[in-house]
Scaffold this motif. Structure first.
Motif, PDB file in Angstrom:
ATOM      1  N   GLU A 220       0.842  -1.201   0.000  1.00 30.00           N
ATOM      2  CA  GLU A 220       0.000   0.000   0.000  1.00 30.00           C
ATOM      3  C   GLU A 220       0.878   1.252   0.000  1.00 30.00           C
ATOM      4  OE1 GLU A 220      -0.389  -2.599   1.833  1.00 30.00           O
ATOM      5  OE2 GLU A 220      -2.471  -3.256   1.772  1.00 30.00           O
ATOM      6  N   THR A 221       1.975   1.176   0.749  1.00 30.36           N
ATOM      7  CA  THR A 221       2.876   2.319   0.810  1.00 30.36           C
ATOM      8  C   THR A 221       3.470   2.613  -0.556  1.00 30.36           C
ATOM      9  OG1 THR A 221       3.405   1.803   3.078  1.00 30.36           O
ATOM     10  CG2 THR A 221       4.963   3.201   1.908  1.00 30.36           C
ATOM     11  N   LEU A 222       3.878   1.563  -1.253  1.00 26.71           N
ATOM     12  CA  LEU A 222       4.461   1.768  -2.575  1.00 26.71           C
ATOM     13  C   LEU A 222       3.477   2.470  -3.488  1.00 26.71           C
ATOM     14  CD1 LEU A 222       6.432  -1.510  -3.344  1.00 26.71           C
ATOM     15  CD2 LEU A 222       7.304   0.736  -2.682  1.00 26.71           C
ATOM     16  N   SER A 223       2.222   2.016  -3.455  1.00 31.03           N
ATOM     17  CA  SER A 223       1.295   2.653  -4.378  1.00 31.03           C
ATOM     18  C   SER A 223       1.000   4.081  -3.942  1.00 31.03           C
ATOM     19  CB  SER A 223       0.018   1.824  -4.563  1.00 31.03           C
ATOM     20  OG  SER A 223      -0.764   1.925  -3.417  1.00 31.03           O
ATOM     21  N   PHE A 224       1.055   4.331  -2.638  1.00 33.34           N
ATOM     22  CA  PHE A 224       0.839   5.700  -2.170  1.00 33.34           C
ATOM     23  C   PHE A 224       1.971   6.629  -2.595  1.00 33.34           C
ATOM     24  CE2 PHE A 224       1.703   8.903   1.137  1.00 33.34           C
ATOM     25  CZ  PHE A 224       0.591   9.700   0.925  1.00 33.34           C
TER      26      PHE A 224
END
Ligand code: PHE
Length: 489
Positions: A220-224
């Motif tokens: 999720e962090t990567l996509s954020f």
């Protein structure tokens, strides 16, 4: 060198390693760990990150090299180094204004930086306490703050803000440590702290990042952090924030890299060290995002997380991200007390090596200018900065509604945010702009080229960037950032 002991600049870093650690120590700080994730969060994640990287590579690195070149040539305070180079080039010594604005900027940053440094110390203390109860209660492998409800944990920052004595005391403690280090001198203080604290910082940082990736919400962090709406890329506010953040994070436009460059020996390859400083600082900023957001996201309910990722709900913003959201998140992480403690100790190390640099920029100038010993200068300037910061810290308390500048980018800001905005969005960019024009157009090219360690194509590229791209981009961003209405419509 004339003058009483400790006045002037007879000192050099004792090794290249010391120079790199001190410079990286100045660059890596609350800017990377607190300001970068917060700015990325409030400026649309990926769009900000991409423009940030652009600013670091195309503007930050060329200006970093320009500043260290001036410093090593001048071998003096930042202001004196610029005027010396200007004179040697047959130009007006008034160009020293470039460094003077930056030095003032660094000084004003110090005032509020130390307040936040105080919060870091306070939270480290809170986690020491919590560790102790986790050890005695046998809950060490569980989350932090066992048995406390999350509202109480989330409001710890607010409680600290309400407790003005405590906040000022912590700020005083942080400033006192900073003064102590600077008073001991370049090799006796600044360098010692850097060569011990920075490697320790990197170890802790690595450990926490790996932990966070393994136990937190990493995908999720990567996509954020890396996906974005293209429209935000050209938003002047996002651009001004990214530029301001890049300069702040690399300690540019603050006279600091000129000051530290002055202590570099003749055989240091400044282009290479600039590259090392720039890549270390940028990696820490981005990896800090990869360390903090997984922990924060993991603690959110799936619904909330989905809303945050789709942009419907903002991520927790500003300082609350580190001092309120993160502690709550540690509640749900295994070994939360220990990780939380290590986290805030790590942030403290990074903050201290930066605040030392912030104070050194003006100490190196004032001690020479007024012929006072380094330790005396550090004490006087440090105490003054403490006083300004103490007043500003009441922005979180009784002065919360005091918004003295109701116009432009200052509209609606209290003292604390005004100090941050005037330095990051005006003083640092203005100083960096003047440095770029000075090195690109005014200073004697032969002197500059003899110092920078570049040749052939890279030299031509750097000259192009510093003479054309840096001034144009910084000027344009400054202008549209300060007058955003001009391109809206
Ligand atoms: N670069 C430091 C940080 O990121 C702050 C700083 C700015 C230090 C300017 C020195 C000079 O926290």
């Amino acid at each position: 060198m004339a003058g009483p002991a400790g006045v002037g600049h007879t000192e050099n870093w004792s090794s290249r390693f010391a120079f790199v650690m001190a410079a990286v120590g100045s660059a890596v700080g609350l800017g990377n760990l607190v300001r970068f994730p917060a700015e990325a969060g409030s400026n649309g994640g990926g769009a900000f990150v991409i423009f940030y990287i652009f600013c670091v590579v195309m503007i930050g690195l060329p200006v970093l090299l320009a500043e260290t070149v001036i410093g090593r040539y001048g071998k003096s305070s930042a202001v004196d180094s610029v005027s010396k180079l200007a004179r040697a080039s047959g130009r007006s010594p008034l160009w020293a204004a470039a460094a003077f604005v930056g030095m003032l900027g660094a000084y004003f940053i110090l005032t509020y930086y130390s307040v936040i440094g105080g919060w870091v110390v306070y939270f480290a203390g809170v986690f020491v306490d919590d560790m102790a109860s986790a050890v005695s209660g046998g809950t060490l492998t569980q989350g932090a703050f066992a048995g406390q409800n999350s509202e109480d944990v989330a409001s710890m920052l607010g409680t600290l803000h309400g407790n003005a004595e405590m906040m000022v005391a912590m700020h005083a403690l942080f400033m006192a440590i900073t003064i102590f280090v600077v008073a001991r001198g370049v090799t006796g203080g600044i360098e010692k702290v850097a060569v011990w604290l920075m490697p320790t910082f990197f170890l802790l940082f690595l450990a926490i990042t790996v932990y966070s990736m393994l136990t937190g919400a990493f995908t999720e962090t990567l996509s954020f952090l890396f996906s974005f709406e293209p429209s935000r890329l050209l938003d002047p506010n996002v651009m001004l924030s990214a530029l301001g953040q890049a300069l702040f994070s690399l300690s540019l436009g603050s006279a600091l890299m000129i000051t530290y460059g002055a202590y570099a020996s003749a055989d240091t390859d400044l282009a290479k060290t600039s590259g090392m400083i720039g890549s270390a600082d940028t990696s820490v900023a981005i990896i800090a995002g990869l360390a903090i957001f997984p922990i924060v996201f993991a603690a959110m309910t799936p619904d909330l997380l989905a809303e945050v990722l789709s942009g419907e709900k903002p991520v927790p913003q500003g300082l609350g991200l580190m001092f309120s959201t993160l502690p709550v998140s540690f509640q749900t992480m295994p070994g939360g007390s220990l990780i939380g403690l290590l986290f805030f100790v790590m942030v403290f190390f990074a903050a201290l090596t930066s605040s030392v640099a912030l104070l050194e920029a003006s100490v190196s100038w004032a001690s020479r200018q007024f012929n006072i010993s380094r330790s005396m200068t550090a004490v006087v300037l440090g105490l003054m900065a403490f006083a300004i910061g103490a007043v500003a810290s009441f922005s979180f308390n009784t002065l919360a509604d005091f918004k003295p500048l109701p116009f432009g980018i200052f509209d609606g800001l209290e003292l604390f945010s005004i100090l941050d905005t005037v330095t990051g969005k005006i003083m640092l960019p203005v100083s960096a702009l003047l440095v770029a024009i000075f090195v690109g157009w005014i200073a004697d090219k032969r002197i500059i080229n003899a110092q920078n360690g570049l040749s052939g194509g890279t030299l031509a590229l750097w000259r192009f960037l510093i003479a054309w791209l840096c001034p144009l981009v910084i000027a344009a961003i400054l202008f549209f950032g300060l007058f955003p209405n001009l391109i809206k419509g």
